[in-house]
Every structure is written in C-alpha cells, then in structure tokens.
Design a protein around this motif. Sequence first.
Motif, short mmCIF file in Angstrom:
data_model
loop_
_atom_site.label_atom_id
_atom_site.label_comp_id
_atom_site.label_asym_id
_atom_site.label_seq_id
_atom_site.Cartn_x
_atom_site.Cartn_y
_atom_site.Cartn_z
N SER A 99 38.62 35.72 37.47
CA SER A 99 37.74 35.94 38.61
C SER A 99 36.75 34.78 38.72
CB SER A 99 36.98 37.24 38.43
OG SER A 99 36.05 37.13 37.35
N GLY A 100 36.10 34.70 39.86
CA GLY A 100 35.12 33.65 40.04
C GLY A 100 33.97 33.76 39.05
N VAL A 101 33.54 34.97 38.80
CA VAL A 101 32.44 35.18 37.84
C VAL A 101 32.86 34.73 36.45
CG1 VAL A 101 31.02 36.90 36.71
CG2 VAL A 101 31.40 37.03 39.18
N SER A 102 34.06 35.09 36.05
CA SER A 102 34.54 34.69 34.73
C SER A 102 34.71 33.18 34.65
CB SER A 102 35.86 35.38 34.41
OG SER A 102 35.69 36.77 34.29
N CYS A 103 35.15 32.59 35.73
CA CYS A 103 35.35 31.15 35.75
C CYS A 103 34.03 30.42 35.56
CB CYS A 103 36.01 30.74 37.05
SG CYS A 103 36.55 29.01 37.13
#
Length: 124
Positions: A99-103
């Motif tokens: 996900s974007g947050v994880s990235c």
Amino acid sequence: QVQLVESGGGSVQVGGSLRLSCAASTYAPFCMAWVRQAPGKEREGIAAITASGTAAYDASVKGRFTISRDSAKNTLDLQMNSLKPDDTAMYYCAAGPLSGVSCMGLPTDQMQYWGRGTQVTVSS
C-alpha cells in the motif's frame, strides 16, 4: 514474477555523484525502493516511491538523493549527490505490492522482488 537488475554503481570521491538505475523485466504498479547494506550493518531502506510517484526518504539521504521511476520504460533511478563515506554500501533495487502507506515507511523485508545489487564506494 518481476526481475530487477541494477546498474550504475562504482567508486567516487567524497562530494561526488552517482546515478543508479534499476531495470524491471515487466511493468508492475508496485512500490519500488532502494535498500542498502554496508558491511557489518543491517540493510536499510533509504528511498521508496509509489506507483503514482510519491516518494519518501530516510533522513540520512534526504536532500542529497532523488528517487524516480519511469513506468513506460519500467525503470527506477536513484540520483545520489554530495556522497559521503557513510554512503558506501551495496545498493539493492526492490519492489513489492504494498500500500502507499507501507511504501512510505521505507520497506525492506516486506518487499517481494530484489535485484542482485550494485556496489557504491565513497572514498575520502
């Protein structure tokens, strides 16, 4: 399956610049990142970029390194300026369906695909 191949490493003096490139075997709208590992140290995520182009940097490289990707060419680059001896390490390109947050958290273990690495050596 995504194969990643890095290029562009080498030896440079303090204050110099290098540009690393990573070629992906196929288009993948994944989080992509540069991860480095110095001898005797754990690997660390230093820069990551989402499929839409949002980037994040570790404090140690922010302002000196720039990550970019070209989805049309399936490439990931890392422009490194003002290099320091502490930047000496093996640099790996990595990708994963995060996900974007994880990235933006500069992932390492969560990344699914890895290149073989390219060595960067900065001498004083």
